[in-house]
Motif scaffolding. Structure first.
Motif, PDB file in Angstrom:
ATOM      1  N   PRO A 198       0.750  -1.081   0.020  1.00 13.86           N
ATOM      2  CA  PRO A 198      -0.001  -0.008   0.070  1.00 13.86           C
ATOM      3  C   PRO A 198       0.872   1.354  -0.028  1.00 13.86           C
ATOM      4  O   PRO A 198       1.547   1.470   0.778  1.00 13.86           O
ATOM      5  N   GLY A 199       0.557   2.253  -1.100  1.00 16.14           N
ATOM      6  CA  GLY A 199       1.222   3.493  -0.817  1.00 16.14           C
ATOM      7  C   GLY A 199       2.532   3.390  -1.817  1.00 16.14           C
ATOM      8  O   GLY A 199       3.069   4.503  -1.849  1.00 16.14           O
ATOM      9  N   LEU A 200       3.136   2.417  -2.071  1.00 14.93           N
ATOM     10  CA  LEU A 200       4.612   2.310  -2.516  1.00 14.93           C
ATOM     11  C   LEU A 200       4.587   2.449  -3.895  1.00 14.93           C
ATOM     12  O   LEU A 200       3.668   1.901  -4.791  1.00 14.93           O
ATOM     13  N   THR A 201       5.436   3.400  -4.374  1.00 16.26           N
ATOM     14  CA  THR A 201       5.463   3.486  -5.962  1.00 16.26           C
ATOM     15  C   THR A 201       6.927   3.166  -6.334  1.00 16.26           C
ATOM     16  O   THR A 201       7.994   3.766  -5.681  1.00 16.26           O
ATOM     17  N   GLN A 202       7.138   2.514  -7.593  1.00 18.38           N
ATOM     18  CA  GLN A 202       8.501   2.056  -7.990  1.00 18.38           C
ATOM     19  C   GLN A 202       8.765   3.003  -9.290  1.00 18.38           C
ATOM     20  O   GLN A 202       7.701   3.378  -9.859  1.00 18.38           O
ATOM     21  N   PHE A 203      10.134   3.712  -9.072  1.00 19.06           N
ATOM     22  CA  PHE A 203      10.365   4.612 -10.379  1.00 19.06           C
ATOM     23  C   PHE A 203      11.767   4.245 -10.993  1.00 19.06           C
ATOM     24  O   PHE A 203      12.502   3.309 -10.500  1.00 19.06           O
ATOM     25  N   ALA A 204      11.704   4.558 -12.438  1.00 18.17           N
ATOM     26  CA  ALA A 204      12.835   3.969 -13.323  1.00 18.17           C
ATOM     27  C   ALA A 204      13.177   5.038 -14.172  1.00 18.17           C
ATOM     28  O   ALA A 204      12.256   5.577 -14.675  1.00 18.17           O
ATOM     29  N   LEU A 205      14.553   5.481 -13.968  1.00 21.04           N
ATOM     30  CA  LEU A 205      15.011   6.603 -14.937  1.00 21.04           C
ATOM     31  C   LEU A 205      16.555   6.136 -15.191  1.00 21.04           C
ATOM     32  O   LEU A 205      17.214   5.626 -14.634  1.00 21.04           O
ATOM     33  N   VAL A 206      16.757   6.783 -16.428  1.00 21.32           N
ATOM     34  CA  VAL A 206      17.903   6.596 -17.262  1.00 21.32           C
ATOM     35  C   VAL A 206      19.012   7.527 -16.713  1.00 21.32           C
ATOM     36  O   VAL A 206      18.590   9.018 -16.897  1.00 21.32           O
ATOM     37  N   HIS A 207      20.388   7.132 -16.495  1.00 21.85           N
ATOM     38  CA  HIS A 207      21.559   8.133 -16.297  1.00 21.85           C
ATOM     39  C   HIS A 207      22.643   7.600 -17.050  1.00 21.85           C
ATOM     40  O   HIS A 207      23.272   6.612 -16.481  1.00 21.85           O
ATOM     41  N   GLY A 208      22.980   7.929 -18.319  1.00 21.60           N
ATOM     42  CA  GLY A 208      24.129   7.271 -18.732  1.00 21.60           C
ATOM     43  C   GLY A 208      24.065   6.030 -19.046  1.00 21.60           C
ATOM     44  O   GLY A 208      22.942   5.264 -19.604  1.00 21.60           O
ATOM     45  N   PRO A 209      24.988   5.209 -18.630  1.00 20.71           N
ATOM     46  CA  PRO A 209      24.997   3.749 -18.858  1.00 20.71           C
ATOM     47  C   PRO A 209      24.315   2.875 -17.888  1.00 20.71           C
ATOM     48  O   PRO A 209      24.238   1.759 -17.991  1.00 20.71           O
ATOM     49  N   SER A 210      23.465   3.557 -17.114  1.00 22.51           N
ATOM     50  CA  SER A 210      22.743   2.850 -16.044  1.00 22.51           C
ATOM     51  C   SER A 210      21.271   3.468 -15.794  1.00 22.51           C
ATOM     52  O   SER A 210      20.881   4.437 -16.170  1.00 22.51           O
ATOM     53  N   VAL A 211      20.528   2.365 -15.095  1.00 22.57           N
ATOM     54  CA  VAL A 211      19.275   2.828 -14.700  1.00 22.57           C
ATOM     55  C   VAL A 211      19.049   2.880 -13.378  1.00 22.57           C
ATOM     56  O   VAL A 211      19.394   2.039 -12.687  1.00 22.57           O
ATOM     57  N   GLN A 212      18.473   3.824 -12.747  1.00 22.36           N
ATOM     58  CA  GLN A 212      18.157   3.980 -11.377  1.00 22.36           C
ATOM     59  C   GLN A 212      16.748   3.261 -11.110  1.00 22.36           C
ATOM     60  O   GLN A 212      15.644   3.891 -11.773  1.00 22.36           O
ATOM     61  N   LEU A 213      16.615   2.546 -10.427  1.00 22.21           N
ATOM     62  CA  LEU A 213      15.516   1.681  -9.827  1.00 22.21           C
ATOM     63  C   LEU A 213      15.317   2.161  -8.237  1.00 22.21           C
ATOM     64  O   LEU A 213      16.141   1.708  -7.514  1.00 22.21           O
ATOM     65  N   LEU A 214      14.131   2.954  -8.019  1.00 22.68           N
ATOM     66  CA  LEU A 214      13.911   2.967  -6.443  1.00 22.68           C
ATOM     67  C   LEU A 214      12.357   3.089  -6.138  1.00 22.68           C
ATOM     68  O   LEU A 214      11.662   3.024  -7.112  1.00 22.68           O
ATOM     69  N   SER A 215      12.019   2.582  -5.149  1.00 23.74           N
ATOM     70  CA  SER A 215      10.725   2.557  -4.763  1.00 23.74           C
ATOM     71  C   SER A 215      10.601   3.492  -3.274  1.00 23.74           C
ATOM     72  O   SER A 215      11.636   3.737  -2.552  1.00 23.74           O
ATOM     73  N   ALA A 216       9.273   4.184  -3.380  1.00 23.58           N
ATOM     74  CA  ALA A 216       9.388   5.286  -2.572  1.00 23.58           C
ATOM     75  C   ALA A 216       7.978   5.124  -1.479  1.00 23.58           C
ATOM     76  O   ALA A 216       6.882   4.833  -2.231  1.00 23.58           O
ATOM     77  N   THR A 217       7.823   5.576  -0.476  1.00 21.28           N
ATOM     78  CA  THR A 217       6.594   5.829   0.128  1.00 21.28           C
ATOM     79  C   THR A 217       6.038   7.020  -0.103  1.00 21.28           C
ATOM     80  O   THR A 217       6.535   7.785  -0.742  1.00 21.28           O
ATOM     81  N   PRO A 218       4.501   7.246   0.121  1.00 22.42           N
ATOM     82  CA  PRO A 218       4.048   8.511   0.037  1.00 22.42           C
ATOM     83  C   PRO A 218       4.590   9.897   0.400  1.00 22.42           C
ATOM     84  O   PRO A 218       4.275  11.015  -0.016  1.00 22.42           O
ATOM     85  N   ASP A 219       5.414   9.554   1.489  1.00 20.37           N
ATOM     86  CA  ASP A 219       5.899  10.725   2.122  1.00 20.37           C
ATOM     87  C   ASP A 219       7.261  10.911   1.485  1.00 20.37           C
ATOM     88  O   ASP A 219       8.013  11.963   2.046  1.00 20.37           O
ATOM     89  N   GLY A 220       7.551  10.370   0.517  1.00 17.51           N
ATOM     90  CA  GLY A 220       8.756  10.606  -0.387  1.00 17.51           C
ATOM     91  C   GLY A 220      10.021   9.827   0.207  1.00 17.51           C
ATOM     92  O   GLY A 220      11.064  10.240  -0.331  1.00 17.51           O
ATOM     93  N   LEU A 221       9.987   9.146   1.214  1.00 11.36           N
ATOM     94  CA  LEU A 221      11.156   8.456   1.799  1.00 11.36           C
ATOM     95  C   LEU A 221      11.482   7.185   0.675  1.00 11.36           C
ATOM     96  O   LEU A 221      10.630   6.204   0.762  1.00 11.36           O
ATOM     97  N   PRO A 222      12.673   7.029   0.347  1.00  9.06           N
ATOM     98  CA  PRO A 222      13.041   5.950  -0.358  1.00  9.06           C
ATOM     99  C   PRO A 222      13.317   4.568   0.349  1.00  9.06           C
ATOM    100  O   PRO A 222      13.796   4.795   1.475  1.00  9.06           O
TER     101      PRO A 222
END
Length: 395
Positions: free
Chosen positions: A90-114
């Motif tokens: 509940p409330g968790l969201t996963q994000f993916a974004l590109v930076h050069g030769p790598s992809v950042q994968l992170l999940s965060a709470t509704p409060d913005g805490l990774p």
């Protein structure tokens, strides 16, 4: 204008953000100034329409900015450089974004805490250096969710958390145009198919099994002659001759397809001498964002133009749709994000557009913007040289 009703009072022009001149063709509705934006730089929204309804009537602030999610590195300046996947927790969201030769994968709470972060490298081929990644996107299939990466050497398909690579397809350098780099770009899922665009204009169609790594290249679509920029899809629900995939390229050409064991080309929509970096498909309607800052709304089956909007002052780099609400999110190099409400008139069948919300991300070129849920109650934005994900939610 004869036959048109004033939508709202026009605000005085600002020297830092002037209204765009009307384009050739279409009907001029009027310039609408969004008073919710910072007064130093109002956003001019010009609606040109081929239907009787194109308006901006929002009178209150729909969204507020929440606590941002910090990033370890800044996103690359790539169009559509953000993918969002709501997690079962509940409330968790996963994000993916590109930076050069790598992809950042992170999940965060509704409060913005990774909650978790990881870097995913594109390890392809036998080269000594890592290839640059061009896009990362979660493909939600009927039976599984896969993370697809495109790069200068090929296509990688992972399990949704990036832990296991289940498929790798190397690009054929023989298909690349002379004096042009090799890359893949543009990802979408339709049924059990994953479609990926390439620099040669070909669209590769992969047939994905319910489980396991036995993914096969089932078809290659060669309607485009220049690099593909983006691909969009939506469920066709088994109807005959229903457009459920649309592809775009650097010339602005849109190709509309019916997916299946053999993809069928339904129509071609000519370009407007400007690239189309981002597209979306919703209820048989195509929303296309162009390099000149315009959004055009087409009927997918016929290619007819419903509405043309001078939405941004510079190139549009991201579009997204909240399917359950019909909300369209746009972000561009002019630092603005806008939300539009799409609906179909039950009597005439025409598409109606309402401008709902606008926000200025100060001194930031927006290269990624995605809704975080199908209802469009929250969305996320990233920009070049911005080491955080900006989050907004409904008031």
């Amino acid at each position: 204008m004869r036959g048109l009703t004033d939508l709202t009072e026009a605000a005085p022009a600002s020297p830092c953000c002037k209204p765009r001149p009307p384009c050739v063709g279409g009907t001029l509705a009027r310039v609408v100034w969004n008073r919710r934006l910072p007064p130093r730089c109002p956003s001019a929204v010009l609606l040109r329409k081929s239907t009787p309804q194109a308006r901006s009537v929002s009178t209150h602030r729909m969204y507020r900015r929440e606590q941002p999610v910090p990033l370890r590195s800044c996103p690359a300046a790539l169009c559509n450089n953000l993918s969002v996947l709501p997690l079962p927790a509940p409330g968790l969201t996963q994000f993916a974004l590109v930076h050069g030769p790598s992809v950042q994968l992170l999940s965060a709470t509704p409060d913005g805490l990774p909650v978790s972060q990881r870097q995913l490298q594109a390890k392809e081929g036998t080269g000594l250096s890592y290839p640059l990644i061009t896009q990362a996107y979660w493909c939600v299939l009927p039976f599984r969710v896969l993370l697809v990466l495109t790069s200068q050497r090929g296509i990688q398909i992972y399990e949704s958390d990036g832990s296991v690579m289940v498929y790798w397809h190397a690009l054929d350098s023989g298909h690349a145009p002379p004096a042009q780099s090799l890359f893949a770009r543009g990802i979408a899922a339709s049924g059990h198919y994953i479609c990926v665009g390439t620099c040669s204009g070909r669209v590769l169609v992969f047939d994905v099994p319910a489980k396991g790594p036995n993914i096969v290249l089932s078809e290659e679509l060669d309607e485009h002659q220049v690099p593909v920029t983006d691909i969009a899809a939506e469920p066709a629900q088994g109807q005959d001759c229903v457009a459920d995939v649309v592809t775009a390229d650097d010339s602005g050409l849109l190709c509309v397809w019916k997916s299946g064991p053999e993809f069928k080309l339904l129509t071609r929509i000519s370009g407007f001498e400007t690239p189309c970096p981002s597209i979306q498909l919703w209820q048989g309607t195509i929303a296309a964002g162009y390099g000149d800052g315009q959004i055009r709304i087409f009927e997918a089956s016929s290619g007819a133009l419903h509405v043309q909007i001078n939405a941004h002052g510079r190139a549009i780099c991201a579009l997204d749709l909240a399917p359950e609400a019909g909300k369209l999110l746009s972000g561009a190099e002019d630092s603005f994000v806008h939300i539009w409400k799409l609906s179909r008139n039950p009597d005439s069948g025409c598409i109606e557009v309402e401008h709902c919300y606008g926000e200025c991300v100060t001194d930031t070129q927006v290269y990624g913007a995605r809704f975080c849920d199908p209802q469009g109650s929250s969305f996320a934005v990233i920009g070049y040289d911005l080491a955080e994900i900006l989050r907004y939610s409904c008031v």
